[in-house]
Design a protein around this motif. Structure first.
Motif, mmCIF file in Angstrom:
data_model
loop_
_atom_site.group_PDB
_atom_site.id
_atom_site.type_symbol
_atom_site.label_atom_id
_atom_site.label_comp_id
_atom_site.label_asym_id
_atom_site.label_seq_id
_atom_site.Cartn_x
_atom_site.Cartn_y
_atom_site.Cartn_z
ATOM 1 N N SER A 11 0.825 -1.207 0.000
ATOM 2 C CA SER A 11 0.000 0.000 0.000
ATOM 3 C C SER A 11 0.863 1.263 0.000
ATOM 4 O O SER A 11 2.068 1.215 0.238
ATOM 5 N N TYR A 12 0.209 2.388 -0.242
ATOM 6 C CA TYR A 12 0.911 3.667 -0.228
ATOM 7 C C TYR A 12 1.486 3.959 1.156
ATOM 8 O O TYR A 12 2.593 4.480 1.266
ATOM 9 N N ASN A 13 0.750 3.613 2.207
ATOM 10 C CA ASN A 13 1.252 3.868 3.563
ATOM 11 C C ASN A 13 2.544 3.106 3.822
ATOM 12 O O ASN A 13 3.485 3.634 4.416
ATOM 13 N N LYS A 14 2.606 1.858 3.394
ATOM 14 C CA LYS A 14 3.823 1.059 3.565
ATOM 15 C C LYS A 14 4.961 1.653 2.729
ATOM 16 O O LYS A 14 6.102 1.728 3.186
ATOM 17 N N TYR A 15 4.663 2.071 1.502
ATOM 18 C CA TYR A 15 5.654 2.710 0.638
ATOM 19 C C TYR A 15 6.215 3.970 1.292
ATOM 20 O O TYR A 15 7.429 4.180 1.334
ATOM 21 N N ALA A 16 5.333 4.801 1.846
ATOM 22 C CA ALA A 16 5.775 6.031 2.503
ATOM 23 C C ALA A 16 6.626 5.717 3.732
ATOM 24 O O ALA A 16 7.619 6.402 4.009
ATOM 25 N N GLN A 17 6.265 4.676 4.462
ATOM 26 C CA GLN A 17 7.037 4.271 5.638
ATOM 27 C C GLN A 17 8.446 3.818 5.235
ATOM 28 O O GLN A 17 9.439 4.198 5.872
ATOM 29 N N ILE A 18 8.542 3.036 4.190
ATOM 30 C CA ILE A 18 9.845 2.543 3.721
ATOM 31 C C ILE A 18 10.726 3.687 3.240
ATOM 32 O O ILE A 18 11.911 3.762 3.578
ATOM 33 N N THR A 19 10.151 4.592 2.444
ATOM 34 C CA THR A 19 10.952 5.704 1.923
ATOM 35 C C THR A 19 11.372 6.651 3.041
ATOM 36 O O THR A 19 12.499 7.148 3.036
ATOM 37 N N ALA A 20 10.505 6.894 4.020
ATOM 38 C CA ALA A 20 10.865 7.764 5.145
ATOM 39 C C ALA A 20 12.006 7.150 5.956
ATOM 40 O O ALA A 20 12.936 7.855 6.366
ATOM 41 N N ARG A 21 11.950 5.846 6.170
ATOM 42 C CA ARG A 21 13.019 5.169 6.907
ATOM 43 C C ARG A 21 14.337 5.268 6.147
ATOM 44 O O ARG A 21 15.396 5.527 6.736
ATOM 45 N N ALA A 22 14.295 5.109 4.825
ATOM 46 C CA ALA A 22 15.510 5.206 4.008
ATOM 47 C C ALA A 22 16.105 6.611 4.076
ATOM 48 O O ALA A 22 17.331 6.766 4.187
ATOM 49 N N VAL A 23 15.261 7.625 4.037
ATOM 50 C CA VAL A 23 15.753 9.008 4.121
ATOM 51 C C VAL A 23 16.372 9.264 5.490
ATOM 52 O O VAL A 23 17.453 9.844 5.600
ATOM 53 N N ARG A 24 15.693 8.830 6.572
ATOM 54 C CA ARG A 24 16.242 9.034 7.920
ATOM 55 C C ARG A 24 17.584 8.339 8.083
ATOM 56 O O ARG A 24 18.510 8.874 8.692
ATOM 57 N N GLN A 25 17.726 7.133 7.540
ATOM 58 C CA GLN A 25 18.981 6.394 7.673
ATOM 59 C C GLN A 25 20.109 7.028 6.881
ATOM 60 O O GLN A 25 21.274 6.834 7.211
ATOM 61 N N SER A 26 19.793 7.793 5.859
ATOM 62 C CA SER A 26 20.828 8.419 5.047
ATOM 63 C C SER A 26 21.352 9.720 5.650
ATOM 64 O O SER A 26 22.353 10.250 5.188
ATOM 65 N N LEU A 27 20.688 10.226 6.684
ATOM 66 C CA LEU A 27 21.101 11.482 7.302
ATOM 67 C C LEU A 27 22.306 11.283 8.212
ATOM 68 O O LEU A 27 22.562 10.179 8.689
#
Length: 71
Positions: A11-27
């Motif tokens: 779902s879109y919610n799962k997609y948004a969760q995955i992308t947000a986690r990837a962005v946070r980990q790259s900081l």
């Protein structure tokens, strides 16, 4: 992988969760800690009667994550 391929997998919610986690980990460390704190949420419930709000109830109490504290 095309941009719409993820829609068949989750779902879109799962997609948004995955992308947000990837962005946070790259900081960097300092920015990552601040971003992770913003990601925490508290859910509250409040019953309203006759236009007056009742007592707020925390549905999932926040846990104290300070090191060395007894729970």
């Amino acid at each position: 992988m095309s941009s719409a391929t993820w829609r068949g997998v989750f779902s879109y919610n799962k997609y948004a969760q995955i992308t947000a986690r990837a962005v946070r980990q790259s900081l960097q460390e300092t920015e990552r800690v601040a971003a992770e704190k913003r990601g925490n949420t508290a859910l509250r419930y409040q019953k309203w009667e006759n236009g007056v709000g009742g007592q707020q109830v925390l549905l999932k109490p926040e846990e104290d994550k300070a090191p060395g504290k007894a729970v």
